[in-house]
Each structure stands twice: as structure tokens, then as C-alpha cells.
Enzyme design. Structure first.
Site, PDB file in Angstrom:
ATOM      1  N   ASN A   9      19.066  41.826  41.149  1.00 54.33           N
ATOM      2  CA  ASN A   9      18.721  42.830  40.139  1.00 54.33           C
ATOM      3  C   ASN A   9      19.964  43.698  39.934  1.00 54.33           C
ATOM      4  OD1 ASN A   9      17.673  44.861  38.579  1.00 54.33           O
ATOM      5  ND2 ASN A   9      15.964  45.367  39.952  1.00 54.33           N
ATOM      6  N   ARG A  90      16.597  39.343  37.586  1.00 53.84           N
ATOM      7  CA  ARG A  90      15.782  40.226  36.761  1.00 53.84           C
ATOM      8  C   ARG A  90      16.585  40.566  35.501  1.00 53.84           C
ATOM      9  NH1 ARG A  90      13.426  46.316  37.857  1.00 53.84           N
ATOM     10  NH2 ARG A  90      12.078  46.257  36.057  1.00 53.84           N
ATOM     11  N   HIS A 179       8.403  46.119  32.493  1.00 57.21           N
ATOM     12  CA  HIS A 179       7.679  46.015  33.779  1.00 57.21           C
ATOM     13  C   HIS A 179       6.733  44.809  33.777  1.00 57.21           C
ATOM     14  CE1 HIS A 179       8.036  50.672  34.352  1.00 57.21           C
ATOM     15  NE2 HIS A 179       9.004  50.061  35.016  1.00 57.21           N
ATOM     16  N   ARG A 240      12.594  60.144  31.842  1.00 60.48           N
ATOM     17  CA  ARG A 240      12.371  59.816  30.429  1.00 60.48           C
ATOM     18  C   ARG A 240      11.083  60.476  29.946  1.00 60.48           C
ATOM     19  NH1 ARG A 240      12.239  53.664  31.604  1.00 60.48           N
ATOM     20  NH2 ARG A 240      13.619  53.778  33.392  1.00 60.48           N
ATOM     21  N   GLU A 383       7.468  42.875  42.821  1.00 61.62           N
ATOM     22  CA  GLU A 383       8.281  42.310  41.743  1.00 61.62           C
ATOM     23  C   GLU A 383       9.258  41.252  42.240  1.00 61.62           C
ATOM     24  OE1 GLU A 383       9.049  46.436  40.392  1.00 61.62           O
ATOM     25  OE2 GLU A 383       9.016  45.581  38.391  1.00 61.62           O
TER      26      GLU A 383
END
Ligand code: AMP
Length: 398
Positions: A9, A90, A179, A240, A383
Site C-alpha cells: 500500500n 492497493r 474503501h 476531510r 483490508e
């Protein structure tokens, strides 16, 4: 689907990795190289419950990958002695081009590059990770697993923004969602825990971490999701803001705010950080508990936004079998779970058991009362494991 998969990742200044034994469903070793491109980089390699700290200088992702290889050689297990099934990458944005994990070749790499305008902060770093891993392991299948892919099942009425055709066609402006790996895994696990076939289970998944998103999953398919063209839309997040009035850029530019400042503020200085100066939800909770008024408002803003999405997705789905909480905050904050679902018994048949909610701090739990029509579940996301499984399946030609 078997073997060992190295999950990579790659972020703009970091490279996270996890060596997954797909058969055992477990990590063999994992780590992260941070501050890539800065004068002093640092890394952590964790194996057999021991963390090894490594200092060094990594000018770029190539150097970071070499450091990773060295860490495996020094602290184990030596990757040179292992028969890797695949490297799973990813990749944040797959646009409308990728609806499934994909084996990487030069053409796939070029398509990910073409998608950079849609994810200027993420795809270039993901590509760096792909390039250095392909160069180091030219004979190992490399597989891209996209954050957006699970949401490619969104119906047009859910992914279309009401803007002009040029924007939609030429600039590829639409909802993509993110996601996806987490939403896919958690919704499937929710069905399994309820003993329902996946095609029959309707689940609202709430992935609440530093980034946060909600997804309505109908029979294993994503039918609406809160993140949009980028991961900025929807829920209030660590840095965010989630949903905003689209007039904001024009309003602020008339006040002299540049596009660069606007972009930075919305990605890095908004959300919890903008409201209370920290993106650490634990700190927020501590401040709420000690009576801090500003923190109390921030908590209410987060919880209120979450309730709105739960209500909206209940209406989108028509029937809800489960609401599933996951990721750092979703798995560990009974306070937010309770606030988001409080008072929904009559309207939605959602009733949280306070004791079960307080007790659910790790592992999989059902936190709804026996009478609750909708099951409320806490399901740790996985994940890396999901990326490894998908990469192994692609490598096996499944
Ligand atoms: P993630 O991005 O999934 O790693 O989640 C990060 C967020 O989870 C941060 O805001 C953390 O403060 C929050 N978090 C982690 N552990 C806890 C906890 N025990 N209680 C509340 N929030 C937590």
C-alpha cells in the site's frame, strides 16, 4: 486461492506492507516505511509480535522498497527464500475502467496512469509502488486491487451527479466511491454472521476510520455510497469535511483563497482537525467526557451526519438486515455507535443493547438487543487479508 501474498500500500510519503499467508488467513510479517523523500526516513518491521525499528534515508519509493527487502532479510522471513504467489497492490482509483482486481501488465499500468487526474494525491504513489515491485519481482504476478471496484455496481441514478454533459463525459465526473475492499469484506462477514446467503442480505456498512464512508449493500452489491468522485464527500472525517455546499470554491476564491489552499484545507485541515485541532477520535472523546463544549459540538456534528446517512440508506435499501460498524472508530467507539443509532427503534427497528455496545471493543460482536429487527454488528475490517485473497485468486486465474 492459496499461498503467500505480499500486500503493498504505497502512499505519497509512506509504503505499508503485509506478508499474508492466505491459507491461514494470517499475517506473517508487516511494516511501514515512513517519510519517504525526507532527509531521514524511518521504518517499522513487525514479526512474531516484535517490532523492529529501522532508520535510514529513502529518497524515493525504490529505496523504500529496498529497505523493505532488507528488513525481511534481516528480521525474517527472507522474501528471497519464499515462493510468493502474488504481490497485491492497493490502488485507490480504478475509475470506471476496473470493476474487479486485475493482473498488472504494461497496459493496466498505463490505464492507472490515465486515471491520475481523478486521484492526483493517491494514484501516482500507488503507481510508484507497482513499478518498484514489478522491477524487483518480475516473475511474480502483480495484482491491482481497487478501492473503487466494489462500487462499480452502483446504479446510474446513484452515481450520476446533476451536472452538464461535458463535465460528466469529458471529465469523468461521477460518484465512484472508495474503501471498497473493506465494504465488500464487512458486508459479506455480516451476512455470514447472520446466517444469511450473501445475495439475500441487505447491510449498511459504516467504515469509520481517519477516512470514513457509508455504503448501502443490497445482496452483496454496493447500491449507494457516501464518497464520491474523490474520498472527500460524505461523512465527517479526520481531516476531510465530507458533504459541503458546492458553491464553496467560488465563494472562497472571491475572498482570495487559491485553489491550492482550498485543496489542502479540504484534504488535510478540515473534518475533526478543522473543528477541534486534532484528528484523533480518542482525544475528541476524552474532551467530550471532560465537558469541553467545542469538542461536544464536533462530536454532535459527526454523529448527526452519520445518522443522516443511516436513515438515507435505510430508505435506499427498503429493508435492512444489519448495520455494521468497522475501522478504528467504528470498532472502538461505543459512544459514537450509541449516538448514531439512538432513538431509531420505532422508525427503523434498530435497538442497541447498551451493555453489549460498551463491551464490544475488539473482535466481532452483535450489539443489538434480542428484540431489535435490525442486527447491529461490530466487525473488524481486514483490508490486507482481503487484498491478499483477491490477488491470490487472480494469480490462480480464478
Ligand atoms: P483507522 O483509520 O481505521 O486506523 O482509524 C483511525 C481513527 O480511529 C483515529 O481517529 C483514532 O483516534 C480512532 N481510534 C482508534 N482507537 C480508538 C479507540 N479506542 N477509541 C476511539 N477511537 C479510536
Amino acid at each position: 486461492m492459496s499461498g503467500l501474498v505480499l500486500v503493498v500500500n504505497a502512499g505519497s510519503s509512506s509504503l505499508k506492507y503485509d506478508l499474508i499467508d492466505v491459507d491461514a488467513g494470517a499475517s506473517r510479517a508487516s511494516g511501514v516505511v515512513e517519510r519517504i523523500g525526507e532527509p531521514s526516513s524511518r521504518a517499522k518491521h513487525s514479526v512474531d509480535g516484535v517490532d523492529h525499528r529501522i532508520e535510514g534515508t529513502c529518497a524515493d519509493h525504490g529505496a523504500a522498497f529496498e529497505l523493505l527487502i532488507d528488513a525481511f532479510r534481516e528480521h525474517g522471513p527472507d522474501l528471497a527464500g519464499l515462493d510468493l504467489t502474488a504481490v497485491g497492490h492497493r490502488v485507490v482509483h480504478g475509475g470506471a475502467d476496473f470493476s474487479a482486481p486485475t493482473r498488472i501488465d504494461d497496459q493496466v499500468e498505463a490505464t492507472i496512469e490515465r486515471l491520475v487526474p481523478l486521484a492526483p494525491l493517491h494514484n501516482p504513489a500507488n503507481l510508484e509502488g507497482i513499478r518498484v515491485a514489478r522491477a524487483h519481482f518480475p516473475d511474480v504476478p502483480q495484482v491491482a486491487v481497487f478501492d473503487t471496484a466494489f462500487h462499480q455496481t452502483l446504479p446510474p441514478h446513484a452515481y450520476t451527479y446533476a451536472v452538464n454533459r461535458t463535465w460528466r463525459d469529458e471529465h469523468r465526473v461521477r460518484r465512484y466511491g472508495f474503501h471498497g475492499t473493506s465494504h465488500a469484506y464487512v458486508s459479506r462477514r455480516a451476512a455470514e454472521l447472520l446466517g444469511l446467503p450473501v445475495p439475500e442480505a441487505n447491510v449498511i456498512v459504516l467504515h469509520l476510520g481517519n477516512g470514513a464512508s457509508a455504503t448501502a449493500v443490497a445482496g452483496g452489491r454496493s447500491v449507494d455510497t457516501s464518497m464520491g468522485l474523490s474520498p472527500l464527500e460524505g461523512l465527517v472525517m479526520g481531516t476531510r469535511p465530507g458533504d459541503l455546499d458546492p458553491s464553496l470554491p467560488a465563494h472562497l476564491s472571491r475572498a482570495g483563497v487559491s485553489l491550492e489552499d482550498y485543496d489542502r484545507a479540504l484534504n488535510k485541515e478540515s473534518g475533526l482537525k478543522g473543528l477541534i485541532g486534532t484528528n484523533d477520535f480518542r482525544e475528541l472523546e476524552e474532551r467530550v467526557t471532560s465537558g469541553d463544549v467545542e469538542a461536544g459540538l464536533a462530536f454532535d456534528v459527526v454523529a448527526h451526519r452519520l445518522r443522516k446517512y443511516i436513515g438515507a440508506y435505510a430508505a435506499v435499501l427498503g429493508r435492512v438486515d444489519a448495520v455494521a460498524f468497522t475501522a478504528g472508530i467504528g470498532e472502538h467507539s461505543p459512544m459514537l455507535r450509541a449516538a448514531a443509532l439512538d432513538g431509531l427503534a420505532d422508525l427503523f427497528g434498530i435497538e442497541v443493547d447498551p451493555a453489549a455496545n460498551e463491551a464490544a471493543m475488539s473482535g466481532e460482536h452483535r450489539i443489538s438487543t434480542a428484540a431489535s429487527r435490525v442486527a447491529v454488528l461490530v466487525i473488524p475490517t481486514a483490508e490486507e487479508l482481503e487484498i491478499a485473497r483477491e490477488a491470490a485468486a487472480v494469480a490462480a486465474g480464478a
